[in-house]
Design an enzyme around this catalytic site. Structure first.
Site, short mmCIF file in Angstrom:
data_model
loop_
_atom_site.label_atom_id
_atom_site.label_comp_id
_atom_site.label_asym_id
_atom_site.label_seq_id
_atom_site.Cartn_x
_atom_site.Cartn_y
_atom_site.Cartn_z
N LEU A 171 0.81 -1.21 0.00
CA LEU A 171 0.00 0.00 0.00
C LEU A 171 0.85 1.27 0.00
O LEU A 171 0.38 2.32 -0.42
CB LEU A 171 -0.95 0.02 1.20
CG LEU A 171 -2.17 -0.90 1.08
CD1 LEU A 171 -2.97 -0.89 2.37
CD2 LEU A 171 -3.05 -0.50 -0.10
N HIS A 200 -8.85 -8.38 3.42
CA HIS A 200 -7.67 -7.50 3.35
C HIS A 200 -6.86 -7.72 2.07
O HIS A 200 -6.34 -6.77 1.50
CB HIS A 200 -6.80 -7.72 4.59
CG HIS A 200 -5.68 -6.75 4.72
ND1 HIS A 200 -5.88 -5.40 4.95
CD2 HIS A 200 -4.34 -6.91 4.64
CE1 HIS A 200 -4.73 -4.79 5.01
NE2 HIS A 200 -3.77 -5.68 4.82
#
Length: 157
Positions: free
Chosen positions: A61, A92
């Site tokens: 990320l 996730h």
């Protein structure tokens, strides 16, 4: 889809190119192997070692933010995104895979710089291990080919 037919590309030369690599540290054994394969392929293509910049970020990320930092330096012909996301038992995986991929694409489009995305998304560790070298090398080839393409298509002055 390992060993997929990738078509015949142009003759590649990385001579004179400056390449930035952003590597996620999460799943470091895999991402270290991706980075090693990528750097080796860049050197094989003629990119000088001093023209390869590697930065590390915590995870996938964070890769787009690392790419932005390099793109804003305006010294790279292409960038490479390296990471490894392995499916777990929660949502996730989808979040990280989708958002990191979208972020990488957005940076490339916003800054007009080619980015080879080699953030692996696999079902398990064995799939990641099976892809780490090939995908690291592929990223180097994509970065060099796209840098050449954009140079060739640039308007003449």
């Amino acid at each position: 889809m390992q060993k997929a037919e990738k078509g015949q590309g142009p003759e590649l030369s990385g001579v004179g190119l400056h390449i930035g690599i952003v590597q996620a540290r999460f799943n470091a054994d895999i991402t270290d192997a991706l980075a090693d394969a990528c750097k080796e392929a860049l050197l094989d293509l003629g990119v000088q070692e001093e023209n390869i910049t590697l930065v590390q970020v915590p995870g996938a990320l964070e890769v787009p933010m690392g790419l932005i930092a390099l793109a804003e330096r305006d010294e790279f012909d292409a960038l490479v995104a390296l990471g490894c996301i392995i499916r777990g038992e929660t949502y996730h995986f989808e979040l990280v895979a989708n958002e990191s991929g979208a972020g990488v694409t957005r940076v490339g489009l916003d800054y007009g710089i080619p980015i080879a995305n080699a953030i692996l998304t696999t079902e398990d560790l064995s799939q990641a291990i099976a892809r780490q070298t090939e995908k690291g090398r592929d990223a180097a080839y994509v970065a060099v080919e796209m840098a050449q393409l954009l140079t060739d298509l640039a308007p003449s002055e």
